[in-house]
Design a protein around this motif. Sequence first.
Motif, PDB file in Angstrom:
ATOM      1  N   ARG A   1     -32.647 -29.537  10.861  1.00 38.39           N
ATOM      2  CA  ARG A   1     -33.842 -30.133  10.267  1.00 38.39           C
ATOM      3  C   ARG A   1     -34.817 -30.617  11.341  1.00 38.39           C
ATOM      4  NH1 ARG A   1     -34.959 -31.743   5.234  1.00 38.39           N
ATOM      5  NH2 ARG A   1     -32.795 -31.698   4.524  1.00 38.39           N
ATOM      6  N   GLU A   2     -34.276 -31.160  12.448  1.00 38.98           N
ATOM      7  CA  GLU A   2     -35.159 -31.685  13.500  1.00 38.98           C
ATOM      8  C   GLU A   2     -35.968 -30.574  14.160  1.00 38.98           C
ATOM      9  OE1 GLU A   2     -31.033 -31.091  15.394  1.00 38.98           O
ATOM     10  OE2 GLU A   2     -31.856 -31.804  13.473  1.00 38.98           O
ATOM     11  N   ARG A   3     -35.429 -29.328  14.143  1.00 42.55           N
ATOM     12  CA  ARG A   3     -36.176 -28.201  14.722  1.00 42.55           C
ATOM     13  C   ARG A   3     -37.397 -27.889  13.862  1.00 42.55           C
ATOM     14  NH1 ARG A   3     -39.149 -25.524  16.878  1.00 42.55           N
ATOM     15  NH2 ARG A   3     -38.853 -23.537  17.998  1.00 42.55           N
ATOM     16  N   ILE A   4     -37.251 -27.996  12.551  1.00 42.42           N
ATOM     17  CA  ILE A   4     -38.383 -27.775  11.659  1.00 42.42           C
ATOM     18  C   ILE A   4     -39.427 -28.867  11.856  1.00 42.42           C
ATOM     19  CG2 ILE A   4     -39.096 -27.778   9.231  1.00 42.42           C
ATOM     20  CD1 ILE A   4     -36.596 -26.212   8.581  1.00 42.42           C
ATOM     21  N   GLU A   5     -38.987 -30.098  11.999  1.00 49.88           N
ATOM     22  CA  GLU A   5     -39.938 -31.195  12.230  1.00 49.88           C
ATOM     23  C   GLU A   5     -40.740 -30.959  13.501  1.00 49.88           C
ATOM     24  OE1 GLU A   5     -40.739 -33.630  10.129  1.00 49.88           O
ATOM     25  OE2 GLU A   5     -39.372 -32.611   8.742  1.00 49.88           O
ATOM     26  N   GLN A   6     -40.080 -30.444  14.544  1.00 49.28           N
ATOM     27  CA  GLN A   6     -40.778 -30.160  15.794  1.00 49.28           C
ATOM     28  C   GLN A   6     -41.781 -29.021  15.604  1.00 49.28           C
ATOM     29  OE1 GLN A   6     -40.568 -31.854  18.861  1.00 49.28           O
ATOM     30  NE2 GLN A   6     -42.436 -30.630  19.099  1.00 49.28           N
ATOM     31  N   ALA A   7     -41.390 -28.002  14.844  1.00 48.14           N
ATOM     32  CA  ALA A   7     -42.297 -26.872  14.596  1.00 48.14           C
ATOM     33  C   ALA A   7     -43.540 -27.335  13.834  1.00 48.14           C
ATOM     34  CB  ALA A   7     -41.570 -25.772  13.825  1.00 48.14           C
ATOM     35  N   LYS A   8     -43.366 -28.236  12.875  1.00 47.75           N
ATOM     36  CA  LYS A   8     -44.508 -28.771  12.132  1.00 47.75           C
ATOM     37  C   LYS A   8     -45.456 -29.513  13.071  1.00 47.75           C
ATOM     38  CE  LYS A   8     -43.107 -31.014   8.425  1.00 47.75           C
ATOM     39  NZ  LYS A   8     -42.178 -31.807   7.580  1.00 47.75           N
ATOM     40  N   LYS A   9     -44.900 -30.312  13.978  1.00 45.68           N
ATOM     41  CA  LYS A   9     -45.730 -31.034  14.951  1.00 45.68           C
ATOM     42  C   LYS A   9     -46.455 -30.053  15.878  1.00 45.68           C
ATOM     43  CE  LYS A   9     -42.770 -35.145  15.006  1.00 45.68           C
ATOM     44  NZ  LYS A   9     -41.805 -35.944  15.803  1.00 45.68           N
ATOM     45  N   ASP A  10     -45.748 -29.025  16.311  1.00 50.21           N
ATOM     46  CA  ASP A  10     -46.348 -28.047  17.224  1.00 50.21           C
ATOM     47  C   ASP A  10     -47.501 -27.296  16.550  1.00 50.21           C
ATOM     48  OD1 ASP A  10     -44.515 -28.790  19.155  1.00 50.21           O
ATOM     49  OD2 ASP A  10     -43.165 -27.085  18.790  1.00 50.21           O
ATOM     50  N   TRP A  11     -47.330 -26.954  15.252  1.00 53.81           N
ATOM     51  CA  TRP A  11     -48.407 -26.245  14.568  1.00 53.81           C
ATOM     52  C   TRP A  11     -49.619 -27.149  14.376  1.00 53.81           C
ATOM     53  CZ3 TRP A  11     -49.864 -21.535  14.228  1.00 53.81           C
ATOM     54  CH2 TRP A  11     -50.787 -21.122  13.268  1.00 53.81           C
ATOM     55  N   LYS A  12     -49.384 -28.402  14.032  1.00 51.75           N
ATOM     56  CA  LYS A  12     -50.503 -29.330  13.871  1.00 51.75           C
ATOM     57  C   LYS A  12     -51.225 -29.553  15.189  1.00 51.75           C
ATOM     58  CE  LYS A  12     -50.431 -32.823  11.088  1.00 51.75           C
ATOM     59  NZ  LYS A  12     -50.110 -34.082  10.363  1.00 51.75           N
ATOM     60  N   ALA A  13     -50.466 -29.541  16.308  1.00 48.91           N
ATOM     61  CA  ALA A  13     -51.058 -29.745  17.633  1.00 48.91           C
ATOM     62  C   ALA A  13     -51.657 -28.469  18.207  1.00 48.91           C
ATOM     63  CB  ALA A  13     -50.004 -30.300  18.589  1.00 48.91           C
ATOM     64  N   ARG A  14     -51.494 -27.337  17.480  1.00 43.45           N
ATOM     65  CA  ARG A  14     -52.039 -26.032  17.884  1.00 43.45           C
ATOM     66  C   ARG A  14     -51.442 -25.541  19.200  1.00 43.45           C
ATOM     67  NH1 ARG A  14     -52.739 -23.263  15.076  1.00 43.45           N
ATOM     68  NH2 ARG A  14     -54.614 -22.097  15.618  1.00 43.45           N
ATOM     69  N   THR A  15     -50.138 -25.833  19.403  1.00 42.71           N
ATOM     70  CA  THR A  15     -49.474 -25.371  20.622  1.00 42.71           C
ATOM     71  C   THR A  15     -48.706 -24.059  20.418  1.00 42.71           C
ATOM     72  OG1 THR A  15     -47.553 -26.782  20.161  1.00 42.71           O
ATOM     73  CG2 THR A  15     -49.280 -27.695  21.570  1.00 42.71           C
ATOM     74  N   PHE A  16     -48.621 -23.572  19.170  1.00 36.59           N
ATOM     75  CA  PHE A  16     -48.065 -22.237  18.958  1.00 36.59           C
ATOM     76  C   PHE A  16     -48.994 -21.205  19.599  1.00 36.59           C
ATOM     77  CE2 PHE A  16     -45.161 -23.864  15.809  1.00 36.59           C
ATOM     78  CZ  PHE A  16     -44.202 -22.866  15.617  1.00 36.59           C
ATOM     79  N   PRO A  17     -48.453 -20.069  20.047  1.00 40.71           N
ATOM     80  CA  PRO A  17     -49.335 -19.018  20.582  1.00 40.71           C
ATOM     81  C   PRO A  17     -50.225 -18.468  19.481  1.00 40.71           C
ATOM     82  CG  PRO A  17     -47.092 -18.175  20.304  1.00 40.71           C
ATOM     83  CD  PRO A  17     -47.026 -19.656  20.075  1.00 40.71           C
ATOM     84  N   LYS A  18     -51.428 -18.039  19.871  1.00 40.39           N
ATOM     85  CA  LYS A  18     -52.378 -17.496  18.899  1.00 40.39           C
ATOM     86  C   LYS A  18     -52.169 -15.994  18.703  1.00 40.39           C
ATOM     87  CE  LYS A  18     -55.994 -20.963  19.608  1.00 40.39           C
ATOM     88  NZ  LYS A  18     -57.428 -21.209  19.901  1.00 40.39           N
ATOM     89  N   VAL A  19     -52.585 -15.520  17.546  1.00 38.48           N
ATOM     90  CA  VAL A  19     -52.511 -14.095  17.251  1.00 38.48           C
ATOM     91  C   VAL A  19     -53.573 -13.376  18.074  1.00 38.48           C
ATOM     92  CG1 VAL A  19     -52.796 -12.329  15.474  1.00 38.48           C
ATOM     93  CG2 VAL A  19     -51.635 -14.475  14.924  1.00 38.48           C
ATOM     94  N   ILE A  20     -53.141 -12.448  18.892  1.00 38.08           N
ATOM     95  CA  ILE A  20     -54.061 -11.729  19.768  1.00 38.08           C
ATOM     96  C   ILE A  20     -54.942 -10.806  18.927  1.00 38.08           C
ATOM     97  CG2 ILE A  20     -54.214 -10.071  21.670  1.00 38.08           C
ATOM     98  CD1 ILE A  20     -51.556 -11.246  22.702  1.00 38.08           C
ATOM     99  N   GLY A  21     -56.261 -11.003  19.041  1.00 36.36           N
ATOM    100  CA  GLY A  21     -57.214 -10.237  18.256  1.00 36.36           C
ATOM    101  C   GLY A  21     -57.552 -10.873  16.927  1.00 36.36           C
ATOM    102  N   ASP A  22     -56.936 -12.035  16.632  1.00 34.26           N
ATOM    103  CA  ASP A  22     -57.192 -12.737  15.371  1.00 34.26           C
ATOM    104  C   ASP A  22     -57.069 -14.243  15.644  1.00 34.26           C
ATOM    105  OD1 ASP A  22     -57.629 -13.346  12.722  1.00 34.26           O
ATOM    106  OD2 ASP A  22     -55.921 -12.222  11.932  1.00 34.26           O
TER     107      ASP A  22
END
Length: 308
Positions: free
Chosen positions: A278-299
Motif C-alpha cells: 500500500r505504501e508504494r501506491i501512496e508514493q506513486a500518488k505523491k510522485d504523480w501529483k509532483a509531476r516527477t513521473f517521466p513524460k510521454v515522449i511526443g505527448d
Amino acid sequence: MSTETLKPDEAFYQDCAKPAGCKTVELLIEPRDKDLGGFSVRRVLPTRQRRMVGPWIFFDHMGPADFAAGDGINVRPHPHINLATVTYLFEGEILHRDSLGSLQPIRPGDVNLMVAGSGITHSERERPEVTETAHRLNGLQLWLALPEADEETDPAFHHYPSADIPAVDVDGVPIRVIMGSAYGVTSPVKTFADTLYVEAHLHPGQKITVPGADERAIYIAEGELSTGDAQIPEHAMAVLSDKPDIELTATRESRIAIVGGENLGKRYVEWNFVSSRRERIEQAKKDWKARTFPKVIGDEREFIPLPE
C-alpha cells in the motif's frame, strides 16, 4: 485505459452471483456499461466478490463503439506502476505512446504488452487518418499484476504483430493463444508468472475444453455459452471451479476470452496503480501529483490529474 476514480473496483458496480447447483462456475459477473465520454467500457475485474483471476487484476471490454468522423479514443497521458497492460483489439486501432519513446499503432489481432514496473506514463489516442472518417473500436484491455520480485522491474514495451500469435484449429474451432501455453502451442508474448489468455470463435453447437490453470475464467465478448448447468450470457464473465476438463458449448455464435494462471496473492489497486504494498501506491500518488513521473515522449503537454 485510465480509470476515473482512485478505486476502479468501487466505480463500477457489477452484478455477481453463484449459479445454484453448478459445479463448474464459482461466480458469474455481469458488468454494467460505464460511459467514458463517447464510448462505453464494461469493467469486469476487479469486483468486491472477486479481485483477481490468476495474475489478472483488471479486465475492460472497450466498445463496440461507433465514432463519427472527428471523434475517437483520446486518453491523455497517465501513469502505472507494478503491473503490465495487455491490449488486444477485435476492431479498430489505438495509437500507443509512452515515456520510453514507444509509438505504436495497435490493430486487430496484435498484442501490446506494456510493462509498467517501477513506473511508466502512456497515452492512448487515434491517428488523424483514423479519426477523419467514421470508424468503430472494439477490444479488450487487461492488467497483469507482476510477481513481487518483478514489481519494480525496468519499464518496457513489447509489440507482437498478429502474424506472430499462434493460431490452432481444435475440432473446427479457431483458437488464438495470446499468452501462455494451451492446445499444444505456446505464445511468444512475454510472461512473468504462469499466465493463460486465449481467444476462440465458436459457431452454435461447437464445443471446446478449457485449458488447465490454477485459476480460470471465461468472458463472452459476443454470443452465449453453456457449461454444465450454467448459462453464460453475452458480456459476462464466469469464474470457473478447479474441476478438470470443463467443456464449453456455444448456444449462439460466440467470441470468447479465456484467462487465468497462478494466484499471486493480495494486491492493492488505486486509480492506475497496482502493488503488493500500500505504501508504494501512496508514493506513486505523491510522485504523480509532483509531476516527477517521466513524460510521454511526443505527448508532453497534457496529462490526467490524480483524482481527489
